[in-house]
Write an enzyme that holds these catalytic residues in place. Structure first.
Site, PDB file in Angstrom:
ATOM      1  N   CYS A  79       1.337  -1.021   0.300  1.00 21.54           N
ATOM      2  CA  CYS A  79      -0.170   0.346   0.095  1.00 21.54           C
ATOM      3  C   CYS A  79       0.982   1.538   0.281  1.00 21.54           C
ATOM      4  O   CYS A  79       1.295   1.397   1.161  1.00 21.54           O
ATOM      5  CB  CYS A  79      -0.857   0.510   1.514  1.00 21.54           C
ATOM      6  SG  CYS A  79      -1.721   1.907   1.541  1.00 21.54           S
ATOM      7  N   CYS A  82       0.079   4.252   2.278  1.00 22.95           N
ATOM      8  CA  CYS A  82       0.687   3.674   4.033  1.00 22.95           C
ATOM      9  C   CYS A  82       1.982   4.526   4.257  1.00 22.95           C
ATOM     10  O   CYS A  82       2.259   4.295   5.315  1.00 22.95           O
ATOM     11  CB  CYS A  82      -0.236   2.394   3.947  1.00 22.95           C
ATOM     12  SG  CYS A  82      -1.578   1.990   3.652  1.00 22.95           S
TER      13      CYS A  82
END
Length: 322
Positions: A79, A82
């Site tokens: 991700c 993230c």
């Protein structure tokens, strides 16, 4: 995915009087126990950020939430948003000095926790206060907005649950004189790279910047220069008219859209370049989607992470990815 409303107004429903009373009692018991034993219960700054799994969730999150608000960062290695949010939350956990604890949960390894919290996309950030869970936000969010949410969370923890946080021991390493790191002999290499760039020797410039990054991977001048040199090298032999015709006639062709985005950026049409690749990511899947995503990240490096156009495009990218 756009951040959810970060207002803390909904937390009142979670703050049942009984739960608040129990939490206050537990917090007071913990402080009294520390006083009786002559200890402070202080933790090292590094202990303010912990990795949590399903097996340790009750101990590390639910039980700890009786003494300090626990912020949970649901993330995954793949991700990209993230990777932007995680370090920011870690820095804030240390800066807030024990006012909250940050628990990081890898969703790939803890699917059950992801399901229990009803998470539809990541990054997703929740809090647990006195055993009560509440959502904070999902997706990318500006630092100022995150700080406001944390301040509200801490205020709720103090006023309704009596949570005053945990004591943090002084960082002994902070008092030590920092070791002197000799500056690398990069001036000559960077000057050579810039000269090569000016002479349209893009291959030479790329190699010179890579030489700097081999020794100093975080060198901002070399990272920017490398991204620019690689971009200019790619468009050097392009036929702009043919590239744009191909992109217009083949909207589903990822390589055609990538080539046109490179031309857009070199021509100063930054938003067009970013928008084209975000759309390519939205349209595609698998390897093609990843190819378009990686080129977009490379173009972000050319413009610079602080540019508002990059910030906007990162949000748009997160929205189509999650």
């Amino acid at each position: 995915m756009q951040p959810r409303n970060m207002s803390m107004s909904g937390v009142v429903d979670l703050a049942a009087v009984k739960a608040a009373g129990e939490a206050k009692a537990k917090a007071e018991q913990a402080r009294a126990q520390a006083a009786r034993t002559g200890g402070t219960g202080a933790v090292a700054p590094a202990a303010l950020v912990i990795d949590v799994d399903e097996a340790g969730f009750e101990r590390d999150v639910l039980q700890r939430s009786a003494e300090v608000p626990v912020v949970i960062d649901f993330w995954a290695e793949w991700c990209e948003p993230c990777k932007q949010l995680g370090p920011l939350l870690e820095r804030l956990a240390v800066e807030y000095n024990g006012r909250f604890l940050l628990a990081k949960v890898d969703v790939d390894a803890n699917q059950m926790l992801m399901q229990q919290f009803g998470i539809q996309g990541i990054p997703a950030v929740f809090a647990v206060v006195a055993g009560q869970a509440l959502p904070l936000f999902q997706g990318a969010a500006p630092e100022a907005q995150i700080r406001e949410t944390l301040d509200q969370l801490i205020q709720v923890g103090e006023q309704r649950f009596g949570l005053t946080g945990i004591a943090v021991a002084p960082d002994a390493s902070a008092d030590a004189a920092p070791a002197e790191v000799p500056a690398g002999p990069y001036d000559a290499l960077l000057e050579a790279a810039a000269s090569a760039l000016d002479a349209n020797d893009f291959g030479g410039a790329v190699q010179a910047y890579k030489n700097v990054l081999t020794d100093d991977p975080g060198n901002p001048e070399a990272k920017l220069g490398l991204a620019q040199a690689e971009l200019l090298g790619r468009v050097q032999s392009m036929d702009p008219q043919a590239v744009r015709k191909d992109a217009a006639e083949n909207p589903g062709d990822v390589n055609a859209q990538i080539a046109a985005a490179d031309l857009d950026l070199v021509g100063g049409h930054v938003e067009d370049a970013f928008g084209r690749l975000v759309e390519a990511v939205r349209r595609t899947a698998g390897d093609e989607r990843n190819t378009a995503r990686l080129r977009l990240l490379e173009l972000f490096e050319v413009i610079g992470p602080e540019d508002p156009r990059v910030t906007s495009a990162r949000t748009a990218l997160a929205r189509v990815l999650f």
